[in-house]
Scaffold this active site. Sequence first.
Site, short mmCIF file in Angstrom:
data_model
loop_
_atom_site.label_atom_id
_atom_site.label_comp_id
_atom_site.label_asym_id
_atom_site.label_seq_id
_atom_site.Cartn_x
_atom_site.Cartn_y
_atom_site.Cartn_z
N SER A 48 0.88 -1.50 -0.09
CA SER A 48 -0.09 -0.26 -0.17
C SER A 48 1.08 1.17 -0.01
O SER A 48 0.34 1.92 -0.34
CB SER A 48 -0.33 -0.81 1.54
OG SER A 48 0.27 -0.74 2.64
N LYS A 114 4.11 -11.85 3.54
CA LYS A 114 2.97 -12.04 3.21
C LYS A 114 2.39 -11.62 1.28
O LYS A 114 3.48 -11.02 0.71
CB LYS A 114 2.34 -10.20 4.23
CG LYS A 114 0.24 -10.39 3.05
CD LYS A 114 0.10 -9.79 3.89
CE LYS A 114 -0.03 -8.57 3.32
NZ LYS A 114 -0.91 -8.24 1.88
N GLU A 116 -0.44 -12.50 -1.64
CA GLU A 116 -1.78 -11.94 -1.99
C GLU A 116 -2.32 -13.57 -2.96
O GLU A 116 -1.72 -14.07 -3.87
CB GLU A 116 -2.41 -10.84 -3.18
CG GLU A 116 -2.38 -9.57 -2.68
CD GLU A 116 -2.76 -8.79 -2.62
OE1 GLU A 116 -2.81 -8.42 -3.92
OE2 GLU A 116 -2.45 -7.07 -2.65
N GLU A 181 -9.47 -9.93 3.20
CA GLU A 181 -9.27 -8.08 2.90
C GLU A 181 -11.17 -7.97 2.34
O GLU A 181 -11.61 -8.76 1.43
CB GLU A 181 -7.87 -7.47 1.89
CG GLU A 181 -8.44 -6.27 1.35
CD GLU A 181 -7.24 -5.29 1.14
OE1 GLU A 181 -5.87 -6.17 1.14
OE2 GLU A 181 -7.62 -4.23 0.37
O1 KIV Z 1 -0.74 -3.64 2.06
C1 KIV Z 1 -1.17 -3.32 2.40
O2 KIV Z 1 -0.93 -2.68 3.18
C2 KIV Z 1 -1.65 -4.64 3.02
C3 KIV Z 1 -2.84 -4.69 4.30
C4 KIV Z 1 -3.50 -3.73 4.18
C5 KIV Z 1 -3.50 -5.75 4.10
O3 KIV Z 1 -1.55 -5.32 2.12
#
Ligand code: KIV
Length: 251
Positions: A48, A114, A116, A181
């Site tokens: 993000s 993390k 997706e 999400e």
């Molecule tokens: O990129 C991000 O900040 C995220 C979260 C908001 C879950 O993946």
Amino acid sequence: MQSSKVTPGAIGAMKMRGEKIASLTAYDYPMAKLLDECGVPLILVGDSLGMVVLGYPDTTHVTMDEMEHHVRAAARAKPRALLVADLPYRSYDTPQAAVTNARRLIAAGAEAVKAEGVLMESVGAIVSAGIPFIAHIGMLPQSILEEGRYHIKGKSDTEGAALLEQAIALERAGAFAIVLELVHSPVAKAVTEKLSIPTIGIGSGKDCDGQILVVNDLIGTFPWFTPKFIQPKMDAAAQIKTAVAEWKAQL
Ligand code: KIV
């Protein structure tokens, strides 16, 4: 408040104790340090950052180099919190790329990564390489070009059942937590009850084991767009404008 370093195991134990997992993003040293001083157990250097820091229209423009740069900055805060980093767009398309890029983020200071979706071979390769992994299902921001808009997932029975199956498969593949999400809240509740690993929701109702927000949305430092489900706790943009106006007036 615990004082020992937060590990993936400690995040799992929070679910067992019924303790909510408060998670926030940070993209640099001061925010990581501040959130750590607030006792936030999980800090995500999210992609993000593409929108709220780098000014891109969506997360698909974020590169590995940019992620590494921001992970290094956040890691310099040496947080007690678990520091997690996002694998950016297309950086985990193959198992080989997933492991190479996950290792780059770990070398930059992340303690878990993390990614997706359900690229199960890539997930398996990351977990087999011994890298703690958080899954992310529901509305996937890296798919925004195909999706066209950010919207709730799992409203139909078929889509809800598919999300539950994905979550189970990701837990079996070795994810130690899963971000949900914009998942229809009854589905998020069902996934939370079914899985042994914690669910961390964003716009997915109150029944997840934890919640995650983009910190800028919480404190109001990106006032040009705020997702509908956010209730900001401060209006930092307004405070900045007032402070600058007061300073200018007294020059
Ligand atoms: O990129 C991000 O900040 C995220 C979260 C908001 C879950 O993946």
